[in-house]
Design a protein around this motif. Structure first.
Motif, PDB file in Angstrom:
ATOM      1  N   UNK A 180       0.790  -1.281  -0.111  1.00  0.00           N
ATOM      2  CA  UNK A 180      -0.060   0.005   0.074  1.00  0.00           C
ATOM      3  C   UNK A 180       0.999   1.172   0.001  1.00  0.00           C
ATOM      4  N   UNK A 181       0.503   2.128  -0.839  1.00  0.00           N
ATOM      5  CA  UNK A 181       1.288   3.442  -0.825  1.00  0.00           C
ATOM      6  C   UNK A 181       1.389   4.112   0.402  1.00  0.00           C
ATOM      7  N   UNK A 182       2.441   4.871   0.458  1.00  0.00           N
ATOM      8  CA  UNK A 182       2.497   5.834   1.925  1.00  0.00           C
ATOM      9  C   UNK A 182       3.132   7.084   1.551  1.00  0.00           C
ATOM     10  N   UNK A 183       2.667   8.081   2.042  1.00  0.00           N
ATOM     11  CA  UNK A 183       1.526   8.273   2.867  1.00  0.00           C
ATOM     12  C   UNK A 183       0.225   8.204   2.089  1.00  0.00           C
ATOM     13  N   UNK A 184      -0.920   8.120   2.456  1.00  0.00           N
ATOM     14  CA  UNK A 184      -2.159   7.817   2.277  1.00  0.00           C
ATOM     15  C   UNK A 184      -2.858   9.408   2.571  1.00  0.00           C
ATOM     16  N   UNK A 185      -3.289  10.161   1.627  1.00  0.00           N
ATOM     17  CA  UNK A 185      -3.730  11.422   1.874  1.00  0.00           C
ATOM     18  C   UNK A 185      -5.205  11.536   1.994  1.00  0.00           C
ATOM     19  N   UNK A 186      -5.712  12.135   3.024  1.00  0.00           N
ATOM     20  CA  UNK A 186      -7.202  11.975   2.995  1.00  0.00           C
ATOM     21  C   UNK A 186      -8.102  12.856   1.826  1.00  0.00           C
ATOM     22  N   UNK A 187      -9.020  12.507   1.711  1.00  0.00           N
ATOM     23  CA  UNK A 187      -9.994  12.925   0.486  1.00  0.00           C
ATOM     24  C   UNK A 187     -10.616  14.200   1.442  1.00  0.00           C
ATOM     25  N   UNK A 188     -10.993  15.181   0.661  1.00  0.00           N
ATOM     26  CA  UNK A 188     -11.643  16.213   1.329  1.00  0.00           C
ATOM     27  C   UNK A 188     -12.895  16.579   0.571  1.00  0.00           C
ATOM     28  N   UNK A 189     -14.139  17.038   1.181  1.00  0.00           N
ATOM     29  CA  UNK A 189     -15.235  17.307   0.355  1.00  0.00           C
ATOM     30  C   UNK A 189     -16.381  17.586   1.533  1.00  0.00           C
ATOM     31  N   UNK A 190     -17.691  17.847   0.945  1.00  0.00           N
ATOM     32  CA  UNK A 190     -18.866  18.086   1.596  1.00  0.00           C
ATOM     33  C   UNK A 190     -19.117  17.028   2.439  1.00  0.00           C
ATOM     34  N   UNK A 191     -19.497  17.239   3.762  1.00  0.00           N
ATOM     35  CA  UNK A 191     -19.705  16.240   4.684  1.00  0.00           C
ATOM     36  C   UNK A 191     -21.268  15.463   4.106  1.00  0.00           C
ATOM     37  N   UNK A 192     -21.038  14.153   4.264  1.00  0.00           N
ATOM     38  CA  UNK A 192     -22.316  13.453   4.128  1.00  0.00           C
ATOM     39  C   UNK A 192     -23.516  14.081   4.897  1.00  0.00           C
ATOM     40  N   UNK A 193     -24.657  14.137   4.220  1.00  0.00           N
ATOM     41  CA  UNK A 193     -25.981  14.912   4.773  1.00  0.00           C
ATOM     42  C   UNK A 193     -26.515  13.566   5.637  1.00  0.00           C
ATOM     43  N   UNK A 194     -26.135  13.705   6.851  1.00  0.00           N
ATOM     44  CA  UNK A 194     -26.837  12.671   7.797  1.00  0.00           C
ATOM     45  C   UNK A 194     -28.336  12.782   8.222  1.00  0.00           C
TER      46      UNK A 194
END
Length: 203
Positions: A180-194
């Motif tokens: 698995x590649x490192x580092x694994x950078x987080x995605x960014x986006x709108x929050x899931x609408x709960x």
């Protein structure tokens, strides 16, 4: 609200599901997995972060499905508060964008919670044994949005093309039998609408 994805531990088994796709067919984890692995993408129809990269993701899916990696997209947003994410709009979105993969509706949000998804888009790549190999961003490109910096989060980049470099790199490493590649950078986006009462403590 802007969110950064969290990450299940590498090696975590993919949670199973049985959700309806935009053709009305119920799909399970086994149905959508490819012989070499599976990408699970949590998206929706209206999010500017999704719209920014969706054509690039469709191109990625077409390429890597041919190489044995299954692809599935899941929409989990509350359709009462966000009717543009309802099933009818999902059908149109998949058709308009030329999806070559199932687009599933997660109406009670149990699947999003099981995957610890937090934002749209949120990407998970599982290996041929359906164990987590990568969780993070498609690439470092972000849409141009009128949003102030978020304390504690890296600045949004708006000057980069959509390439899918991070997810492509992870998929290439998987197919090559690498680590698995490192580092694994987080995605960014709108929050899931709960749904009311559904938001997990970590969302």
């Amino acid at each position: 609200m802007l969110r950064m994805s969290r990450m299940m531990p590498l090696g975590t088994p993919a949670p199973d599901f049985a959700l309806t796709d935009t053709t009305g067919t119920v799909r399970t984890l086994a149905d959508v997995a490819g012989p070499e692995g599976l990408v699970v993408a949590f998206i929706c129809n209206h999010c500017p972060f999704v719209l920014h990269l969706i054509d690039g993701f469709v191109a990625f899916a077409r390429e890597y499905q041919e190489r044995g990696i299954g692809v599935v997209a899941i929409s989990s947003n509350d359709i009462v508060e966000f009717p543009e994410d309802d099933f009818e709009h999902m059908v149109a979105f998949a058709a308009d964008r030329g999806f070559t993969f199932p687009y599933l509706h997660d109406p009670d949000q149990r699947v999003a919670i099981a995957y610890e998804a937090i934002c749209t888009p949120d990407f998970f790549l599982f290996d041929g044994d359906l164990r987590l190999f990568y969780a993070g961003q498609f690439d470092a490109s972000r849409p141009k949005i009128n949003r102030p910096p978020v304390p504690g989060l890296p600045p949004l980049r708006t000057d980069l093309p959509v390439t899918g470099a991070d997810l492509r790199g992870a998929a290439d490493a998987l197919l090559a039998g690498g680590q698995p590649p490192q580092p694994q950078r987080p995605s960014a986006g709108c929050s899931i609408k709960w749904l009311a009462g559904n938001a997990p403590t970590w969302a």
